[in-house]
Design an enzyme around this catalytic site. Structure first.
Site, PDB file in Angstrom:
ATOM      1  CB  SER A   1     -29.634  86.098  52.914  1.00 13.82           C
ATOM      2  OG  SER A   1     -29.154  84.796  53.156  1.00 13.82           O
TER       3      SER A   1
ATOM      4  CG  HIS B   1     -29.780  87.121  57.168  1.00 15.67           C
ATOM      5  ND1 HIS B   1     -30.497  87.342  58.330  1.00 15.67           N
ATOM      6  CD2 HIS B   1     -30.068  85.853  56.788  1.00 15.67           C
ATOM      7  CE1 HIS B   1     -31.188  86.252  58.629  1.00 15.67           C
ATOM      8  NE2 HIS B   1     -30.948  85.335  57.725  1.00 15.67           N
TER       9      HIS B   1
ATOM     10  CG  ASP C   1     -29.254  82.356  56.252  1.00 16.28           C
ATOM     11  OD1 ASP C   1     -30.097  82.537  57.135  1.00 16.28           O
ATOM     12  OD2 ASP C   1     -29.247  82.976  55.168  1.00 16.28           O
TER      13      ASP C   1
ATOM     14  CG  MET D   1     -28.560  76.352  57.226  1.00 14.19           C
ATOM     15  SD  MET D   1     -29.142  75.965  55.567  1.00 14.19           S
ATOM     16  CE  MET D   1     -29.708  77.586  55.051  1.00 14.19           C
TER      17      MET D   1
ATOM     18  CG  HIS E   1     -31.346  82.828  60.600  1.00 13.70           C
ATOM     19  ND1 HIS E   1     -32.072  82.651  59.430  1.00 13.70           N
ATOM     20  CD2 HIS E   1     -32.019  82.129  61.551  1.00 13.70           C
ATOM     21  CE1 HIS E   1     -33.117  81.884  59.662  1.00 13.70           C
ATOM     22  NE2 HIS E   1     -33.097  81.540  60.939  1.00 13.70           N
TER      23      HIS E   1
ATOM     24  CG  MET F   1     -31.922  78.330  60.248  1.00  8.41           C
ATOM     25  SD  MET F   1     -31.953  78.594  58.469  1.00  8.41           S
ATOM     26  CE  MET F   1     -30.568  79.705  58.327  1.00  8.41           C
TER      27      MET F   1
ATOM     28  CG  MET G   1     -37.867  81.218  59.652  1.00  4.12           C
ATOM     29  SD  MET G   1     -36.465  82.088  58.916  1.00  4.12           S
ATOM     30  CE  MET G   1     -36.422  81.406  57.245  1.00  4.12           C
TER      31      MET G   1
ATOM     32  N   GLY H   1     -33.863  76.644  55.475  1.00  2.81           N
ATOM     33  CA  GLY H   1     -32.953  75.629  54.949  1.00  2.81           C
ATOM     34  C   GLY H   1     -32.433  75.933  53.551  1.00  2.81           C
TER      35      GLY H   1
ATOM     36  CG  ASP I   1     -34.562  84.729  56.377  1.00  2.00           C
ATOM     37  OD1 ASP I   1     -34.340  84.800  55.161  1.00  2.00           O
ATOM     38  OD2 ASP I   1     -33.820  84.117  57.185  1.00  2.00           O
TER      39      ASP I   1
ATOM     40  N   GLY J   1     -32.102  87.209  49.872  1.00  2.00           N
ATOM     41  CA  GLY J   1     -30.975  86.445  49.343  1.00  2.00           C
ATOM     42  C   GLY J   1     -30.970  86.453  47.831  1.00  2.00           C
TER      43      GLY J   1
HETATM   44  C1  DX5 Z   1     -33.372  80.308  54.452  1.00  2.00           C
HETATM   45  C2  DX5 Z   1     -32.487  81.413  54.959  1.00  2.00           C
HETATM   46  C3  DX5 Z   1     -32.639  82.680  54.223  1.00  2.00           C
HETATM   47  C4  DX5 Z   1     -32.364  82.617  52.738  1.00  2.00           C
HETATM   48  C5  DX5 Z   1     -33.416  83.458  52.088  1.00  2.00           C
HETATM   49  O1  DX5 Z   1     -33.423  79.289  55.368  1.00  2.00           O
HETATM   50  O2  DX5 Z   1     -32.753  81.672  56.341  1.00  2.00           O
HETATM   51  O3  DX5 Z   1     -31.907  83.747  54.838  1.00  2.00           O
HETATM   52  O4  DX5 Z   1     -31.101  83.084  52.352  1.00  2.00           O
HETATM   53  O5  DX5 Z   1     -33.328  83.317  50.725  1.00  2.00           O
HETATM   54  P1  DX5 Z   1     -34.316  84.018  49.705  1.00  2.00           P
HETATM   55  O6  DX5 Z   1     -34.286  85.488  49.996  1.00  2.00           O
HETATM   56  O7  DX5 Z   1     -33.727  83.657  48.377  1.00  2.00           O
HETATM   57  O8  DX5 Z   1     -35.677  83.421  49.922  1.00  2.00           O
HETATM   58 ZN    ZN Z   2     -31.858  83.478  57.288  1.00  2.00          ZN
END
Ligand code: DX5
Ligand code: ZN
Length: 214
Positions: free
Chosen positions: A6, A31, A33, A35, A64, A66, A135, A140, A173, A195
């Site tokens: 991510s 990946h 993200d 938001m 992804h 959000m 999730m 977030g 994730d 991530g």
């Molecule tokens: C959170 C994201 C994830 C995030 C995961 O809302 O959707 O993709 O990057 O981060 P880690 O792997 O650090 O939990």
């Molecule tokens: Zn994500």
């Protein structure tokens, strides 16, 4: 195992170096993200940044969203050359239509569930999606603690997919690391997003390999 690092935990002041690392690595997907500060209490990056990333990334893009009303952005995501478009169940009142629009645009479609959303809501859509993204933290932020109940949820989803005869992959994730990843693999996960575990390491490529080998 399919591995999708991510970008949220990458060094935004030097994205080029991190994307070069991903291109060199054994990661399968990248990946991304997105938001909006409304669906989730944070804002990440938008299409101008994504376009620049897409131009230099050689891996499949796992996008992804959000955001509220993600169906509005099917064309923009398609224009990135995305492989997979993930939309939240909680953000799509007309989920079946949104999935159809993603497919019509030539992308794979995934439905994403927040930790508090039960998998039973997937009964009537699981045959139409290419992937379910569970999730395993509240969406977030990167670097949060893994929600333990997710292991049971993955097992139940796997059983539902087999019972209905769907071909959907299971992606998780949030909070994926060397402790949670083997248990997730054992429970039936096909795709790991990671991530902070990848980008927080001095040797991210090695961490990607360790996830790939599960
Ligand atoms: C959170 C994201 C994830 C995030 C995961 O809302 O959707 O993709 O990057 O981060 P880690 O792997 O650090 O939990
Ligand atoms: Zn994500």
């Amino acid at each position: 195992m399919i591995v999708s690092p991510s970008l949220l935990s990458a060094n935004f002041a030097d994205l080029k170096s991190d994307i070069d690392m991903i291109n060199r690595s054994e990661a399968d997907w990248l990946h991304l993200d997105i938001m909006d500060g409304v669906f989730v209490p944070n804002i990440s990056f938008g299409f101008p940044v994504l376009k620049a990333v897409a131009k230099i990334c050689t891996k499949k893009l796992d996008v992804h969203l959000m955001i509220v009303d993600p169906g509005k952005f099917v064309n923009e995501v398609k224009a990135l050359g995305a492989y997979m478009m993930n939309v939240h169940y909680e953000a799509c009142p007309h989920l079946h239509r949104t999935i159809q629009q993603i497919h019509d645009a030539g992308m794979k479609a995934a439905v994403t569930l927040n930790p508090a959303t039960p998998i039973c809501v997937l009964e009537d859509i699981i045959q139409d999606v290419d992937m379910v993204l569970l999730m395993t933290v509240n969406p977030g932020f990167g670097g949060q603690k893994f929600i333990e109940h997710s292991i049971e949820k993955v097992k139940a989803l796997k059983a539902m997919i087999e019972r209905i005869g769907s071909k959907a992959l299971i992606e998780v994730d949030g909070g994926v690391n060397n402790e949670t990843a083997p248990r997730l693999a054992e429970a039936g996960v096909d795709v790991l997003v990671a991530g902070s575990y990848v980008f927080g390491s001095p040797n991210p490529e090695e961490r990607i390999i360790s996830l790939k080998n599960l």
